[in-house]
Scaffold this motif. Sequence first.
Motif, mmCIF file in Angstrom:
data_model
loop_
_atom_site.group_PDB
_atom_site.id
_atom_site.type_symbol
_atom_site.label_atom_id
_atom_site.label_comp_id
_atom_site.label_asym_id
_atom_site.label_seq_id
_atom_site.Cartn_x
_atom_site.Cartn_y
_atom_site.Cartn_z
ATOM 1 N N ASN A 238 0.844 -1.196 0.000
ATOM 2 C CA ASN A 238 0.000 0.000 0.000
ATOM 3 C C ASN A 238 0.879 1.245 0.000
ATOM 4 N N GLY A 239 0.351 2.338 -0.501
ATOM 5 C CA GLY A 239 1.090 3.595 -0.576
ATOM 6 C C GLY A 239 1.556 4.118 0.768
ATOM 7 N N ASN A 240 0.814 3.805 1.846
ATOM 8 C CA ASN A 240 1.215 4.288 3.170
ATOM 9 C C ASN A 240 2.285 3.401 3.808
ATOM 10 N N GLU A 241 2.662 2.286 3.166
ATOM 11 C CA GLU A 241 3.680 1.380 3.700
ATOM 12 C C GLU A 241 5.072 1.655 3.127
ATOM 13 N N ILE A 242 5.187 2.623 2.229
ATOM 14 C CA ILE A 242 6.489 2.932 1.629
ATOM 15 C C ILE A 242 7.393 3.554 2.690
ATOM 16 N N LYS A 243 8.582 3.028 2.818
ATOM 17 C CA LYS A 243 9.560 3.499 3.807
ATOM 18 C C LYS A 243 10.839 3.934 3.082
ATOM 19 N N PRO A 244 11.644 4.811 3.713
ATOM 20 C CA PRO A 244 12.909 5.199 3.089
ATOM 21 C C PRO A 244 13.780 3.967 2.813
ATOM 22 N N GLY A 245 14.355 3.922 1.616
ATOM 23 C CA GLY A 245 15.198 2.791 1.225
ATOM 24 C C GLY A 245 14.464 1.776 0.370
ATOM 25 N N ASN A 246 13.107 1.811 0.393
ATOM 26 C CA ASN A 246 12.347 0.891 -0.455
ATOM 27 C C ASN A 246 12.542 1.242 -1.913
ATOM 28 N N GLY B 273 18.999 9.226 -11.741
ATOM 29 C CA GLY B 273 19.218 10.092 -10.581
ATOM 30 C C GLY B 273 18.247 11.243 -10.425
ATOM 31 N N THR B 274 17.237 11.350 -11.302
ATOM 32 C CA THR B 274 16.279 12.448 -11.168
ATOM 33 C C THR B 274 15.420 12.240 -9.917
ATOM 34 N N LYS B 275 14.904 13.346 -9.383
ATOM 35 C CA LYS B 275 14.088 13.267 -8.161
ATOM 36 C C LYS B 275 12.645 13.614 -8.491
ATOM 37 N N LEU B 276 11.753 13.107 -7.638
ATOM 38 C CA LEU B 276 10.328 13.290 -7.847
ATOM 39 C C LEU B 276 9.628 13.261 -6.502
ATOM 40 N N ASN B 277 8.679 14.172 -6.277
ATOM 41 C CA ASN B 277 7.848 14.137 -5.070
ATOM 42 C C ASN B 277 6.488 13.603 -5.462
ATOM 43 N N GLU B 278 6.021 12.599 -4.739
ATOM 44 C CA GLU B 278 4.771 11.934 -5.102
ATOM 45 C C GLU B 278 3.931 11.692 -3.861
ATOM 46 N N ARG B 279 2.609 11.770 -4.019
ATOM 47 C CA ARG B 279 1.681 11.470 -2.927
ATOM 48 C C ARG B 279 1.080 10.099 -3.177
ATOM 49 N N PHE B 280 1.114 9.264 -2.156
ATOM 50 C CA PHE B 280 0.499 7.943 -2.254
ATOM 51 C C PHE B 280 -0.562 7.820 -1.163
ATOM 52 N N ARG B 281 -1.788 7.537 -1.554
ATOM 53 C CA ARG B 281 -2.869 7.310 -0.597
ATOM 54 C C ARG B 281 -2.793 5.852 -0.133
ATOM 55 N N SER B 282 -3.344 5.574 1.035
ATOM 56 C CA SER B 282 -3.286 4.202 1.566
ATOM 57 C C SER B 282 -4.053 3.220 0.678
ATOM 58 N N SER B 283 -5.011 3.716 -0.090
ATOM 59 C CA SER B 283 -5.793 2.841 -0.974
ATOM 60 C C SER B 283 -5.016 2.458 -2.240
ATOM 61 N N GLU B 284 -3.987 3.242 -2.583
ATOM 62 C CA GLU B 284 -3.182 2.937 -3.773
ATOM 63 C C GLU B 284 -2.184 1.825 -3.460
ATOM 64 N N THR B 285 -1.895 1.016 -4.473
ATOM 65 C CA THR B 285 -0.859 -0.007 -4.291
ATOM 66 C C THR B 285 0.270 0.262 -5.284
ATOM 67 N N VAL B 286 1.480 -0.038 -4.853
ATOM 68 C CA VAL B 286 2.657 0.103 -5.716
ATOM 69 C C VAL B 286 3.433 -1.215 -5.682
ATOM 70 N N GLU B 287 4.201 -1.437 -6.706
ATOM 71 C CA GLU B 287 5.008 -2.656 -6.795
ATOM 72 C C GLU B 287 6.350 -2.416 -6.130
ATOM 73 N N ARG B 288 6.612 -3.132 -5.038
ATOM 74 C CA ARG B 288 7.908 -3.035 -4.364
ATOM 75 C C ARG B 288 8.857 -4.019 -5.035
ATOM 76 N N VAL B 289 10.044 -3.540 -5.367
ATOM 77 C CA VAL B 289 11.009 -4.342 -6.116
ATOM 78 C C VAL B 289 12.121 -4.795 -5.181
ATOM 79 N N ARG B 290 12.474 -6.049 -5.279
ATOM 80 C CA ARG B 290 13.618 -6.575 -4.526
ATOM 81 C C ARG B 290 14.799 -6.610 -5.485
#
Length: 187
Positions: A4-12, A48-65
Amino acid sequence: MKINGNEIKPGNVIEHNGGLWVAVKCNAVKPGKGGAFNQVELKNLIDGTKLNERFRSSETVERVRLEQKDFQYLYEQDDALVFMDTETYEQLELQKDFVGDRAAFLQDGMMVTVEMHEEKPIGVTLPDQVVLQIAEADPVVKGQTAASSYKPAVLENGVRIMVPPFIESGEKVLVDTNEIAYIRRAD
């Protein structure tokens, strides 16, 4: 793996807008009106480009290992750096600008970690500290206080750093490869 978008942590590392991004900073925001969201500063792993993004808890993103493999630095060939997989002995060529400024700190036989995504290299991690010899150092100026003053010096690899006044040419020093800074005299 979807999160979920609210589970994103630094380093992910996440897949977003068709690219690979690492979360640099995360800030959970709960406004008075409307739903909560996670304000995330992302950095593109490829360019190396930067981006500021808003993620709502209802949104899902693909976490990559990312797969991390140990490679040994072999040699430099034109604009390429050649590394060897220590398990399979396969060689990997990476462009110098892919490694960046820290390529100057590579030494023969040095072990590095290459981060791979779907068998494609996306990052190289050097050891945090290396021992190098001072090729030239400016002489100490009389009357300079040792507490606050550093003087310029050139390492054997041509990189310029600031060192304390007591360091002289020919001495070996420990250098931080991330900050490109003097740490202390080498043993």
